[in-house]
Design an enzyme around this catalytic site. Structure first.
Site, PDB file in Angstrom:
ATOM      1  CG  HIS A 197      -1.851   1.406   1.287  1.00  0.00           C
ATOM      2  ND1 HIS A 197      -2.855   1.147   1.369  1.00  0.00           N
ATOM      3  CD2 HIS A 197      -1.312   2.539   1.751  1.00  0.00           C
ATOM      4  CE1 HIS A 197      -3.881   2.730   1.293  1.00  0.00           C
ATOM      5  NE2 HIS A 197      -2.582   3.402   1.684  1.00  0.00           N
ATOM      6  CD  GLU A 198       1.298   3.400   3.305  1.00  0.00           C
ATOM      7  OE1 GLU A 198       1.363   5.057   2.969  1.00  0.00           O
ATOM      8  OE2 GLU A 198       0.689   3.751   4.144  1.00  0.00           O
ATOM      9  CG  HIS A 203       0.717   8.719  -7.095  1.00  0.00           C
ATOM     10  ND1 HIS A 203      -1.167   9.569  -6.752  1.00  0.00           N
ATOM     11  CD2 HIS A 203       0.335   9.708  -7.818  1.00  0.00           C
ATOM     12  CE1 HIS A 203      -1.453  10.271  -7.263  1.00  0.00           C
ATOM     13  NE2 HIS A 203      -0.774  10.012  -8.284  1.00  0.00           N
TER      14      HIS A 203
END
Length: 690
Positions: free
Chosen positions: A477-478, A484
Site C-alpha cells: 500500500h505505502e 505515485h
C-alpha cells in the site's frame, strides 16, 4: 545576537545539499539546525514574495503565479526534512521546537494568502490571461492558486481577515498538540506479563516481547505495548480474555485521560474549522473541504457511505452470527462477543475454514525478501530498478536507501525505507517526501526523494523480521504511494506526485494491494526463511480462498470512521456536548458492537484531527471503488501486461494533479468507475443478484 547570526550563516540548510544525487546529509543535520534554518528561510521567502508584489511589470502567469510557485525553496528544503522527522524521530527536543516554530509557520502562510497586493496580482492574471495561451498544467496551476487564495481568506475584508488568520494559527497549534498527545499516550503504556500470561502468542511475538522487556530492564518478563506489532499479535493470539480486554481498553482510551486528554481538543478543533468555513461562506467545514474532491459535496460522500452500508451490512450480520456460534462451540459454553474478541476468534474461525493461520505464512515473508518482491512488482509493471546505496547517511541505523532507475537507466528518484518501531516514532505506516518532483526554471527535472515508514516486527536474537500477510499488504500500500511520487512527470511541485485530491490519492496505493493475493506475485518472492522452500501452492490457494473473509466486518468498520469524520465536520453550529455521546450517535448505523464505556475513537483519530483527512476519511472507500474497477482492466488484459501498466503509469501515476482526477481516470479506464468490481472482489451480492 552575533552568535545567532554565525549559527545561521553556517546552517546546513542554507544551500542545496551536496552529498550525492538524491541524498540527504543526515550525518550532518542536527536538531539544533532546524529552528535557525526555519527563521532564515522565512526571511528569504518573505523577500521573494516582496519581489513578486513589487515587480513593476504588469502581472503575468510567469512573473506572478509561476514565480510564487517556485518561491520558498529554502523553506521547502527545511520543512521537507523537519516534518517527516517530527513523525519518525520525535524526541522531546523536536517537540519543543515544533511548539515554537509551527505557529510561526502558520502565521507566515496566512501572511502570504492574505497579502492584498499579491492577491490583486493573481486576480489580474486570472481576469486577463488568455486561456488559449495556457496548457493543461499551467491552467491547473492558475486555477489552484486562485482557489487556494480564496479558500484561505484572500477575499475577506477586515476584521474578518485578521480573525481568519488568528483561527488558522490556533488550529495549527491544536492539531500539533493533538498528534503529540497521541504519540506520548501510546508510548506511555506498558503491560509487563509473565510467561503464563502470554499463552497463545506465537514464538516470534513472545521473543519480541521478551526482548522489549529486557531492553527496559525487566528480564524474565514480556512487554506488550500499543505499538502495532505488539498490540495486533496479542489481540489475535493471546488466550487470556481479561488481558485482551485490558489491552483493548488501553488502546481505545489513549489520549482520553490525564495530561494527554484530547477530548477538549477534539471539540475545539472541530469548532475552529467550522468557524473558518463559515467565515468563507460555507455551511460547514465539510462543505468547504469537499469543493476540492471527486465526491464534490456532502451528499456525494453520504451517498457512497450509505450505498456501501446497505450492501455490506447483511454480509456483516451473517459473519458475526457465524463467529458467535463458532466462539461458543470453541469454548464449550455460550459467550457474548466483545470487541476484544473479534480478532482472536476471527483468526481461529478463518483457520478452521481455510486450514491456515497467519503464523503459518509468516516464515515465508522475511522482510528483505518481501522488499525484493515489492520492488520486483514495480520492475515487472513499470521497468523500475532499485539499487542499494550502502554508504548513504541515514537518521537511524535501520534505515536503508535505494537509487530508483527507469528501464533506460535514467534516475527516477531516491527511496528511503524505515521499517521498525521506536519510542520516538508515530504508530502506523506512511509515505512522504524529503523532496518533491518538479522541473526547475532552467528545465532540469528534479527527481523526488521518497521515504517509506512502517512499524514492522523487529528481528529477534533467533529470527529475522518476519511479516504477516497484513503487513505485506501494508508495505505494498505505502509503496503504491511511493510509486505515485517516483513516477511523477510534472513541471510544478504543487501538482506533482501525491499532490492530488484527497479522495484520489489512495487510488495508486490501494490499486497495488490487489496483487497481494495474486499467485503470480506471491510466487515471485515468498520463500521459507530457513529452508528456502517456495510457498506451497496449496497455501497460496488457501490465501486466495480466504481473501473475502470478514469483508462485511472490515467494510462496516471503515464506514464507521467515515461517518464519524463527516459528523464532526458537517456541524453547522459550535459543538458543546459530550464527545462520547456524539461519537456513538455518529456511528450507530454501522456499529458492530455496543459502545464500551471509556473507549472512544475521536481523541486518538489523528487522521482527521491532525493528519489532513478531515472530511476526507471516506476517501479510502472511494478509492476502493476506483482501485477494484481499475484492476478489473488488468485482470481482463493480464495482471502484468506492460501495455496496461504503461497506460496506468501515463494516465494516473505520472500526471499527479495536473488535471481533474475524474478525467485522468476516464483516460485510463475509458469510462466512469462503478461499484460492481468492488462488490465482486469482496463476494458481496450486487443488486441484480439479490
Amino acid at each position: 545576537m552575533l552568535t545567532t547570526i554565525l549559527i545561521m550563516a553556517n546552517n546546513i540548510f542554507d544551500a542545496p545539499f551536496n552529498c550525492g544525487v538524491g541524498l540527504i546529509p543526515f550525518d550532518r543535520i542536527t536538531e539544533q539546525d532546524y529552528e535557525p534554518a526555519i527563521e532564515r528561510a522565512l526571511a528569504a521567502h518573505n523577500a521573494e514574495i516582496d519581489a513578486i508584489v513589487n515587480n513593476p511589470e504588469p502581472p503575468t502567469m510567469e512573473n506572478t503565479v509561476v514565480a510564487l510557485e517556485r518561491s520558498g525553496a529554502m523553506l521547502e528544503r527545511v520543512l521537507s526534512i523537519f516534518y517527516p522527522m517530527l513523525s519518525a524521530m520525535c524526541t522531546p527536543t523536536m517537540m519543543d521546537i515544533s511548539q515554537r516554530v509551527v505557529p510561526r509557520l502558520s502565521e507566515h502562510s496566512s501572511a502570504i494568502t492574505l497579502n492584498t497586493a499579491l492577491w490583486k496580482r493573481i486576480e489580474w492574471v486570472r481576469d486577463h490571461c488568455d486561456p488559449h495561451t495556457l496548457d493543461t498544467e499551467d491552467a491547473m496551476l492558475l486555477h489552484n492558486t486562485v482557489l487556494g487564495f480564496e479558500r484561505s481568506g484572500a477575499t475577506l475584508e477586515e476584521p474578518a481577515r485578521s480573525h481568519f488568520r488568528e483561527l488558522t494559527m490556533k488550529l495549527s497549534q491544536l492539531t500539533l498538540q493533538f498528534e503529540q498527545n497521541v504519540l506520548q499516550a501510546t508510548s506511555a503504556f506498558e503491560m509487563y506479563l509473565t510467561e503464563a500470561e502470554v499463552d497463545g502468542l506465537p514464538d516470534i511475538a513472545r521473543e519480541a516481547a521478551s526482548d522489549a522487556a529486557k531492553r527496559n530492564n525487566h528480564p524474565g518478563e514480556f512487554l506488550i505495548t500499543l505499538h502495532a506489532p505488539s498490540y495486533l499479535a496479542f489481540m489475535k493470539y493471546a488466550t487470556r480474555r481479561d488481558l485482551r480486554e485490558r489491552l483493548y481498553r488501553a488502546q481505545n482510551s489513549k489520549a482520553i485521560q490525564g495530561d494527554f486528554d484530547n477530548r477538549p481538543l477534539v471539540a475545539e478543533i472541530a469548532n475552529l474549522r467550522l468557524e473558518m468555513a463559515q467565515l468563507l461562506g460555507h455551511e460547514s467545514f465539510a462543505h468547504y473541504r469537499l469543493e476540492r474532491t471527486m465526491a464534490g459535496t456532502t451528499q456525494g460522500v453520504y451517498g457512497l457511505l450509505d450505498q456501501l452500508r446497505d450492501a455490506y451490512t447483511p454480509a456483516m450480520r451473517r459473519e458475526m452470527e457465524q463467529l458467535q456460534h463458532f466462539a461458543a462451540e470453541y469454548e464449550g459454553h455460550d459467550i457474548t462477543l466483545m470487541p476484544w474478541d473479534y480478532t482472536y476468534y476471527g483468526n481461529k474461525l478463518k483457520d478452521s475454514l481455510f486450514s491456515y493461520t497467519d503464523e503459518e505464512l509468516r516464515p515465508y515473508f522475511e522482510l528483505s525478501r518481501v522488499a525484493e518482491g515489492v520492488f520486483g512488482l514495480a520492475t515487472r509493471l513499470y521497468g523500475l530498478q532499485f539499487e542499494p546505496i550502502e554508504d548513504a547517511p541515514v537518521f537511524d541505523d535501520n534505515v536503508r536507501v535505494y537509487r530508483v532507475l527507469d528501464a533506460d537507466g535514467s534516475l527516477q528518484g531516491t527511496l528511503y525505507t524505515d521499517f521498525f518501531p521506536r519510542d520516538t516514532k508515530q504508530s502506523g505506516a506512511w509515505m512522504t517526501n524529503f523532496a518533491e518532483q518538479r522541473i526547475d526554471a532552467s528545465g532540469h527535472d528534479e527527481r523526488p526523494i521518497v521515504t517509506l515508514t512502517m512499524n514492522f516486527t523487529r528481528p529477534t536474537a533467533t529470527k529475522p523480521s518476519l511479516l504477516t500477510l497484513g503487513e505485506v499488504r501494508t508495505f505494498v500500500h505505502e509503496f503504491g504511494h511511493a510509486l505515485h511520487s517516483l513516477l511523477s512527470r510534472c513541471r510544478y511541485m504543487s501538482l506533482s506526485g501525491t499532490n492530488v485530491y484527497r479522495d484520489f490519492v489512495e487510488l495508486p496505493s490501494q490499486f497495488h494491494e490487489n496483487f497481494v493475493t495474486e499467485r503470480a506475485f506471491l510466487d515471485s518472492f515468498a520463500r521459507h526463511y530457513v529452508t528456502g522452500e517456495k510457498i506451497p501452492q496449496s497455501l497460496i490457494d488457501k490465501v486466495i480462498a480466504a481473501s473475502q473473509f470478514g469483508a462485511g466486518y472490515a467494510c462496516l468498520r471503515q464506514l464507521g470512521f467515515g461517518y464519524l469524520d463527516m459528523a464532526w465536520h458537517t456541524l453547522t453550529s459550535p459543538f458543546d456536548g459530550d464527545v462520547a455521546e456524539f461519537e456513538h450517535a455518529a456511528q450507530q448505523s454501522v456499529s458492530i458492537f455496543a459502545p464500551v464505556d471509556g473507549c472512544l475513537t475521536s481523541p486518538h483519530f489523528t487522521h482527521i484531527f491532525a493528519g489532513g483527512y478531515a472530511s476526507g476519511y471516506y476517501g479510502y472507500k472511494w478509492a476502493e471503488v476506483l482501485d477494484a474497477d481499475a484492476f478489473e482492466r488488468f485482470k481482463e488484459e493480464g495482471i502484468f501486461n506492460r501495455a496496461t501498466a504503461q497506460s496506468f503509469r501515463d494516465c494516473i501515476l505520472a500526471r499527479g494533479g495536473t488535471a481533474e482526477p475524474a478525467a485522468l481516470y476516464r483516460a485510463f479506464r475509458g469510462r466512469e468507475p462503478h461499484i460492481t468490481a468492488l462488490l465482486h472482489r469482496d463476494g458481496i451480492p450486487t443488486p441484480q443478484q439479490d
